[in-house]
Design a protein around this motif. Structure first.
Motif, PDB file in Angstrom:
ATOM      1  N   UNK A   1      39.422 -20.678  29.163  1.00 61.83           N
ATOM      2  CA  UNK A   1      40.662 -20.698  28.384  1.00 61.83           C
ATOM      3  C   UNK A   1      41.058 -22.142  28.061  1.00 61.83           C
ATOM      4  N   UNK A   2      41.523 -22.364  26.840  1.00 64.16           N
ATOM      5  CA  UNK A   2      41.903 -23.725  26.451  1.00 64.16           C
ATOM      6  C   UNK A   2      43.112 -24.188  27.257  1.00 64.16           C
ATOM      7  N   UNK A   3      43.097 -25.484  27.584  1.00 58.76           N
ATOM      8  CA  UNK A   3      44.179 -26.035  28.407  1.00 58.76           C
ATOM      9  C   UNK A   3      45.435 -26.226  27.558  1.00 58.76           C
ATOM     10  N   UNK A   4      46.602 -25.877  28.133  1.00 54.85           N
ATOM     11  CA  UNK A   4      47.861 -26.044  27.408  1.00 54.85           C
ATOM     12  C   UNK A   4      48.661 -27.182  28.012  1.00 54.85           C
ATOM     13  N   UNK A   5      49.288 -27.963  27.169  1.00 47.52           N
ATOM     14  CA  UNK A   5      50.202 -29.001  27.644  1.00 47.52           C
ATOM     15  C   UNK A   5      51.140 -29.331  26.497  1.00 47.52           C
ATOM     16  N   UNK A   6      52.348 -29.896  26.833  1.00 50.88           N
ATOM     17  CA  UNK A   6      53.262 -30.219  25.745  1.00 50.88           C
ATOM     18  C   UNK A   6      52.575 -31.115  24.713  1.00 50.88           C
ATOM     19  N   UNK A   7      52.857 -30.824  23.455  1.00 55.34           N
ATOM     20  CA  UNK A   7      52.134 -31.498  22.380  1.00 55.34           C
ATOM     21  C   UNK A   7      52.283 -33.015  22.415  1.00 55.34           C
ATOM     22  N   UNK A   8      53.487 -33.487  22.810  1.00 48.81           N
ATOM     23  CA  UNK A   8      53.681 -34.944  22.767  1.00 48.81           C
ATOM     24  C   UNK A   8      52.850 -35.680  23.820  1.00 48.81           C
ATOM     25  N   UNK A   9      52.233 -34.896  24.742  1.00 49.36           N
ATOM     26  CA  UNK A   9      51.352 -35.550  25.713  1.00 49.36           C
ATOM     27  C   UNK A   9      49.942 -35.710  25.136  1.00 49.36           C
ATOM     28  N   UNK A  10      49.639 -34.912  24.094  1.00 54.58           N
ATOM     29  CA  UNK A  10      48.286 -34.971  23.532  1.00 54.58           C
ATOM     30  C   UNK A  10      48.234 -35.703  22.189  1.00 54.58           C
ATOM     31  N   UNK A  11      49.407 -35.832  21.548  1.00 52.95           N
ATOM     32  CA  UNK A  11      49.446 -36.470  20.229  1.00 52.95           C
ATOM     33  C   UNK A  11      50.273 -37.741  20.388  1.00 52.95           C
ATOM     34  N   UNK A  12      49.753 -38.882  19.932  1.00 50.04           N
ATOM     35  CA  UNK A  12      50.585 -40.081  20.085  1.00 50.04           C
ATOM     36  C   UNK A  12      51.620 -40.150  18.957  1.00 50.04           C
ATOM     37  N   UNK A  13      52.537 -41.100  19.105  1.00 53.24           N
ATOM     38  CA  UNK A  13      53.671 -41.146  18.182  1.00 53.24           C
ATOM     39  C   UNK A  13      53.217 -41.377  16.730  1.00 53.24           C
ATOM     40  N   UNK A  14      52.230 -42.219  16.550  1.00 53.68           N
ATOM     41  CA  UNK A  14      51.764 -42.521  15.185  1.00 53.68           C
ATOM     42  C   UNK A  14      51.143 -41.275  14.543  1.00 53.68           C
ATOM     43  N   UNK A  15      50.334 -40.558  15.323  1.00 49.78           N
ATOM     44  CA  UNK A  15      49.702 -39.339  14.793  1.00 49.78           C
ATOM     45  C   UNK A  15      50.776 -38.327  14.425  1.00 49.78           C
ATOM     46  N   UNK A  16      51.810 -38.246  15.260  1.00 52.91           N
ATOM     47  CA  UNK A  16      52.894 -37.306  14.960  1.00 52.91           C
ATOM     48  C   UNK A  16      53.604 -37.708  13.672  1.00 52.91           C
ATOM     49  N   UNK A  55      56.435 -27.604  23.011  1.00 49.93           N
ATOM     50  CA  UNK A  55      55.655 -26.382  23.259  1.00 49.93           C
ATOM     51  C   UNK A  55      54.358 -26.695  23.989  1.00 49.93           C
ATOM     52  N   UNK A  56      53.997 -25.822  24.904  1.00 51.10           N
ATOM     53  CA  UNK A  56      52.721 -25.969  25.609  1.00 51.10           C
ATOM     54  C   UNK A  56      51.665 -25.218  24.809  1.00 51.10           C
ATOM     55  N   UNK A  57      50.957 -25.943  23.992  1.00 55.75           N
ATOM     56  CA  UNK A  57      49.983 -25.311  23.089  1.00 55.75           C
ATOM     57  C   UNK A  57      48.564 -25.707  23.482  1.00 55.75           C
ATOM     58  N   UNK A  58      47.621 -24.801  23.279  1.00 55.04           N
ATOM     59  CA  UNK A  58      46.220 -25.208  23.465  1.00 55.04           C
ATOM     60  C   UNK A  58      45.816 -26.121  22.298  1.00 55.04           C
ATOM     61  N   UNK A  59      44.635 -26.681  22.375  1.00 53.93           N
ATOM     62  CA  UNK A  59      44.178 -27.541  21.277  1.00 53.93           C
ATOM     63  C   UNK A  59      44.031 -26.697  20.011  1.00 53.93           C
ATOM     64  N   UNK A  60      44.802 -27.033  18.974  1.00 56.83           N
ATOM     65  CA  UNK A  60      44.786 -26.252  17.732  1.00 56.83           C
ATOM     66  C   UNK A  60      44.393 -27.149  16.568  1.00 56.83           C
ATOM     67  N   UNK A  61      43.844 -26.506  15.534  1.00 59.36           N
ATOM     68  CA  UNK A  61      43.521 -27.267  14.329  1.00 59.36           C
ATOM     69  C   UNK A  61      44.794 -27.486  13.518  1.00 59.36           C
ATOM     70  N   UNK A  62      44.695 -28.393  12.554  1.00 54.01           N
ATOM     71  CA  UNK A  62      45.874 -28.770  11.767  1.00 54.01           C
ATOM     72  C   UNK A  62      46.545 -27.571  11.077  1.00 54.01           C
ATOM     73  N   UNK A  63      45.729 -26.696  10.472  1.00 53.02           N
ATOM     74  CA  UNK A  63      46.347 -25.569   9.764  1.00 53.02           C
ATOM     75  C   UNK A  63      46.992 -24.589  10.744  1.00 53.02           C
ATOM     76  N   UNK A  64      46.472 -24.557  11.978  1.00 56.38           N
ATOM     77  CA  UNK A  64      47.085 -23.685  12.989  1.00 56.38           C
ATOM     78  C   UNK A  64      48.423 -24.271  13.457  1.00 56.38           C
ATOM     79  N   UNK A  65      48.471 -25.598  13.548  1.00 54.69           N
ATOM     80  CA  UNK A  65      49.731 -26.260  13.922  1.00 54.69           C
ATOM     81  C   UNK A  65      50.782 -26.016  12.833  1.00 54.69           C
ATOM     82  N   UNK A  66      50.316 -26.078  11.592  1.00 51.19           N
ATOM     83  CA  UNK A  66      51.203 -25.828  10.446  1.00 51.19           C
ATOM     84  C   UNK A  66      51.725 -24.387  10.511  1.00 51.19           C
ATOM     85  N   UNK A  67      50.825 -23.454  10.803  1.00 50.03           N
ATOM     86  CA  UNK A  67      51.219 -22.045  10.913  1.00 50.03           C
ATOM     87  C   UNK A  67      52.237 -21.862  12.028  1.00 50.03           C
TER      88      UNK A  67
END
Lengths: 175, 156
Positions: A1-16, A55-67
């Protein structure tokens, strides 16, 4: 199962910031047209991104994040309308039969027609014909089955057509 | 039964969005009721998306980012506080149970002490009414109390 963690821990501020610049204007436009109020659209957009970052989300692709963002915004809008309906039902005005206070400026006719659709219909039409999501992506964004999307989209198109025809407006250009 | 979908639906929607129409698709769309409806709806939706007012100033991305981080930290602090509150409650309960157990274990000794204490109290009340004896009697009572409780405290 894909690991879940709050998004801001996996995406840096610039990427966001890049992601936000790409998605936020269209998402705001969708919320604005569905809500009929710019201030409300601002609030819902902020809350949508706040939930998205927490949100604690698994690793998602860009269009899934948009959805995911569209799903959250639609759900927040639906909550807003439910709360408003409840408040109106129990307000003193409803007991004394007074007319409710006029809402914010509803903008042009096109906006009025769009607002007369159900939240789910608005989301379906927007995702399919503005964002260009295919049926599978729409189904994922709105937590529906792909087969249901076909039927619901068909009904939403018919409803919009009938609203416009009843007003004697063609569907070429919104007024 | 009315046809609800068309296999060319996705291609037609894309063509409306991008404006790139292949000849075969144009010919198909002109003859397909579903595609015609999709063209009309998609065009209307596209125009709606472009039409309304300019976007007001969007909330700053950095602000949203730091707000989310702050609220994450706040949630963590609240969780930690909740744990410490539970520890506090558990400690209070443990102390109360320990005290109750100690009283039960030494119940006989406490009863004896209480009887003696009642007698001593009567003496103290008498001494208080004749104020000349109050201080010496109080001192004797305190001493007696200390002597009487000493064996119990030493035992534990």
């Amino acid at each position: 199962m894909a690991e879940s963690s709050p998004l801001h821990q996996r995406m840096d501020e610039t990427a966001f910031q890049d992601f936000y610049r790409e998605i936020a204007p269209k998402l705001w436009a969708y919320i604005r047209r569905a809500a009929g109020d710019a201030a409300l659209a601002d609030d819902i957009l902020q809350e949508t991104f706040h939930r998205f970052l927490r949100a604690e989300l698994p690793a998602l692709e860009r269009h899934q994040l948009k959805a995911y963002l569209y799903r959250t915004a639609s759900s927040l809008l639906a909550d807003h309308w439910r709360r408003l309906k409840r408040e109106r039902r129990w307000s003193l005005e409803s007991f004394f039969g007074e007319k409710p206070v006029a809402g914010p400026d509803r903008g042009g006719d096109a906006l009025r027609f769009f607002e007369r659709l159900k939240p789910q219909e608005q989301a379906l039409l927007w995702l399919a014909y503005v964002e260009g999501f295919d049926h599978r992506e729409v189904a994922s964004a709105l937590e529906l089955r792909e087969k249901s999307v076909r039927v619901l989209l068909f009904r939403a198109r018919k409803k919009l057509a009938s609203l416009l025809t009843n007003q004697g407006i063609g569907r070429g250009e919104p007024s | 039964m009315k046809q609800m979908n068309c296999p060319q639906e996705a291609a037609v929607t894309k063509a409306v969005r991008t404006g790139n129409w292949e000849e075969s698709l144009t010919i198909h769309a002109a003859a397909c009721a579903v595609c015609l409806e999709i063209i009309q709806t998609a065009s209307w939706m596209q125009a709606l998306a472009r039409s309304s007012e300019a976007i007001s100033t969007l909330p700053d991305a950095s602000l949203l980012w730091w707000k989310a981080r702050l609220s994450e930290k706040q949630a963590k602090a609240e969780k930690a506080q909740e744990v410490s509150e539970w520890v506090e409650i558990a400690s209070g309960a443990a102390i109360a149970s320990g005290l109750a157990a100690w009283v039960a274990w030494n119940w006989l000794a406490i009863q004896v002490l209480a009887t003696r204490f009642t007698g001593a109290m009567q003496l103290w009340v008498t001494a208080y009414s004749t104020s000349a004896l109050f201080l010496p009697v109080s001192a004797v009572l305190c001493l007696a109390l200390a002597v009487l409780t000493y064996p119990i405290l030493v035992d534990d």
